[in-house]
Design a protein around this motif. Structure first.
Motif, mmCIF file in Angstrom:
data_model
loop_
_atom_site.group_PDB
_atom_site.id
_atom_site.type_symbol
_atom_site.label_atom_id
_atom_site.label_comp_id
_atom_site.label_asym_id
_atom_site.label_seq_id
_atom_site.Cartn_x
_atom_site.Cartn_y
_atom_site.Cartn_z
ATOM 1 N N LEU A 91 34.517 50.264 -13.982
ATOM 2 C CA LEU A 91 34.509 48.823 -13.746
ATOM 3 C C LEU A 91 34.432 48.510 -12.256
ATOM 4 O O LEU A 91 33.783 47.545 -11.846
ATOM 5 C CB LEU A 91 35.744 48.182 -14.362
ATOM 6 N N GLY A 92 35.090 49.339 -11.440
ATOM 7 C CA GLY A 92 35.058 49.100 -10.005
ATOM 8 C C GLY A 92 33.685 49.295 -9.411
ATOM 9 O O GLY A 92 33.240 48.498 -8.568
ATOM 10 N N ILE A 93 32.966 50.334 -9.838
ATOM 11 C CA ILE A 93 31.622 50.553 -9.292
ATOM 12 C C ILE A 93 30.639 49.539 -9.868
ATOM 13 O O ILE A 93 29.622 49.220 -9.231
ATOM 14 C CB ILE A 93 31.146 52.007 -9.523
ATOM 15 N N HIS A 94 30.907 49.003 -11.039
ATOM 16 C CA HIS A 94 30.042 47.943 -11.554
ATOM 17 C C HIS A 94 30.088 46.710 -10.664
ATOM 18 O O HIS A 94 29.089 45.994 -10.519
ATOM 19 C CB HIS A 94 30.445 47.579 -12.983
ATOM 20 N N ASN A 95 31.246 46.459 -10.064
ATOM 21 C CA ASN A 95 31.342 45.331 -9.135
ATOM 22 C C ASN A 95 30.584 45.601 -7.843
ATOM 23 O O ASN A 95 30.386 44.701 -7.035
ATOM 24 C CB ASN A 95 32.804 45.013 -8.829
ATOM 25 N N PHE A 96 30.177 46.841 -7.646
ATOM 26 C CA PHE A 96 29.243 47.203 -6.579
ATOM 27 C C PHE A 96 27.810 47.006 -7.053
ATOM 28 O O PHE A 96 26.986 46.403 -6.375
ATOM 29 C CB PHE A 96 29.488 48.650 -6.159
ATOM 30 N N TRP A 97 27.493 47.500 -8.240
ATOM 31 C CA TRP A 97 26.075 47.504 -8.610
ATOM 32 C C TRP A 97 25.549 46.149 -9.043
ATOM 33 O O TRP A 97 24.338 45.892 -8.950
ATOM 34 C CB TRP A 97 25.760 48.641 -9.548
#
Length: 399
Positions: A91-97
């Motif tokens: 979920l954290g890297i989705h807020n990057f992508w």
């Protein structure tokens, strides 16, 4: 232009919050497995900590911190529970992508509520037909981690950019109202990640909800970058998402070492005074030293991978060569395989009590072997891809 920028907490503050989430996750580990997702209270604590905003653009109220900080935070969380660490990484890297997609889609996702989350499956198995204004999408996709707390999914499909052109790999964004859950997540490891299956039937996907992933990987540019000038949002998409998964393995293996260390200190002989107490056995000493040294080395390789990405590719249009991409794939796969091997050894030496389902080392053992099955972390695929490039052949892998 929207500006929701805020002053980000210090790294020490973020790490303190991560350790608190880890503590809560460790306490609730049995419930995490039984419910096959994070309990509501734990998920709310994770949201309230705002750790999911570490890589989110400041434009949308995020902290817009660096990739190294994200990995350190994720490693701390994974020490508490592997599934919780995995969900945080995803979920954290989705807020990057999300920062890479069309600005119109970013507004649709985060314009009213910048805490909205999404799950994804990159497998390009969907069937998409072009219609007026977009695409008609059908298909089913599995392994969407964090699905229960997401309001959107992004799923893979191949479509031609022009009528006579070859089909290209895209990611299509679908709101919760346009997909249904097919509950299949009954598994041996990472039970608490809710990496479930979705079914999409005749969903309309307008053009602005399509991310042309293959094009972005080829050119190093994405439409959303116009909103976010930070070098963070210039990083190569797949290698960056791949390295973001590694803290789950590193943090979990560190936790197994801690459990084994404590058990070694406190275990007493069962069969009488003639038996050597475990704290005095060379096998335990060697296993602990080897495990600790291995994980230090693997964490160093994770950070080297990150440093190369940040240093070499934090500028528009810079893309890794095919061999560099294959190298990063191999590094990721190696880190996870060796982390699992560390835990294998500790499990072997943990005695009969480690067979019980409530024992933390066996849970980490199962979870880490589940992590290693992820296609972006698969040992044989990653090493083969890199090895092929070392003798002048194409890698044979899009990862």
């Amino acid at each position: 232009m929207r500006d929701n920028s805020r002053t980000a907490p210090t790294t020490d503050t973020l790490l303190e919050r991560a350790r608190e989430i880890a503590r809560l996750a460790a306490e609730q580990a049995p419930a995490i497995e039984q419910q096959r997702r994070l309990p509501d209270g734990l998920m709310q604590a994770l949201k309230d900590s705002e750790l999911l905003r570490v890589l989110q653009p400041a434009h949308w109220g995020g902290y817009e911190r660096d990739l190294r900080t994200f990995l350190r935070v994720a490693t701390e969380i994974a020490k508490g529970d592997t599934s919780t660490g995995w969900v945080y990484c995803i979920l954290g890297i989705h807020n990057f992508w999300i920062s890479y997609v069309e600005p119109e889609l970013q507004e649709e996702l985060w314009g009213k509520d910048s805490s909205v989350l999404m799950a994804d499956s990159f497998a390009p198995t969907g069937s998409a037909q072009e219609v007026s204004g977009g695409y008609q999408l059908d298909g089913q996709w599995s392994f969407l981690s964090g699905l229960w707390c997401s309001d959107w999914v992004a799923v893979g499909a191949r479509v031609p950019p022009q009528p006579d052109a070859p089909a290209e790999w895209t990611m299509m964004f679908v709101p919760k109202t346009d997909y249904r859950l097919d509950d299949r997540w009954h598994v041996v490891g990472l039970q608490g990640s809710d990496s479930n299956t979705v079914v999409v039937e005749n969903a309309f996907v307008p053009h602005h909800r399509v991310y042309w992933l293959e094009r972005a990987e080829r050119t190093g540019t994405s439409p959303g970058q116009q909103l976010h000038p930070n070098a963070l949002y210039q990083l190569p998409f797949i290698p960056t998402l791949g390295v973001s998964l590694l803290p789950t393995a590193i943090g979990s293996a560190r936790s197994a070492i801690t459990h084994f260390q404590e058990w070694t200190r406190t275990r007493t002989p069962v069969y009488g005074p003639g038996e050597t107490p475990l704290p005095g056995t060379a096998s335990a000493h060697i296993a602990l030293a080897e495990a600790a040294t291995t994980i230090e080395a693997l964490e160093g390789l994770m950070m080297q991978n990150t440093e190369e990405l940040v240093t070499e590719y934090g500028q528009p249009g810079r893309v890794p060569s095919a061999q560099e991409r294959a190298k990063y794939y191999a590094w990721r796969s190696y880190i996870v395989r060796q982390s699992a091997r560390v835990v294998d050894r500790l499990f072997e030496l943990s005695g009969g009590r480690s067979l019980y389902l409530q024992h933390p080392v066996q849970r980490i053992w199962r979870d880490l072997h589940a992590v290693s099955q992820h296609i972006a972390l698969h040992y044989e695929a990653g090493l083969e891809a890199y090895g092929r490039t070392l003798v002048g052949l194409p890698s044979g892998s899009p990862l």
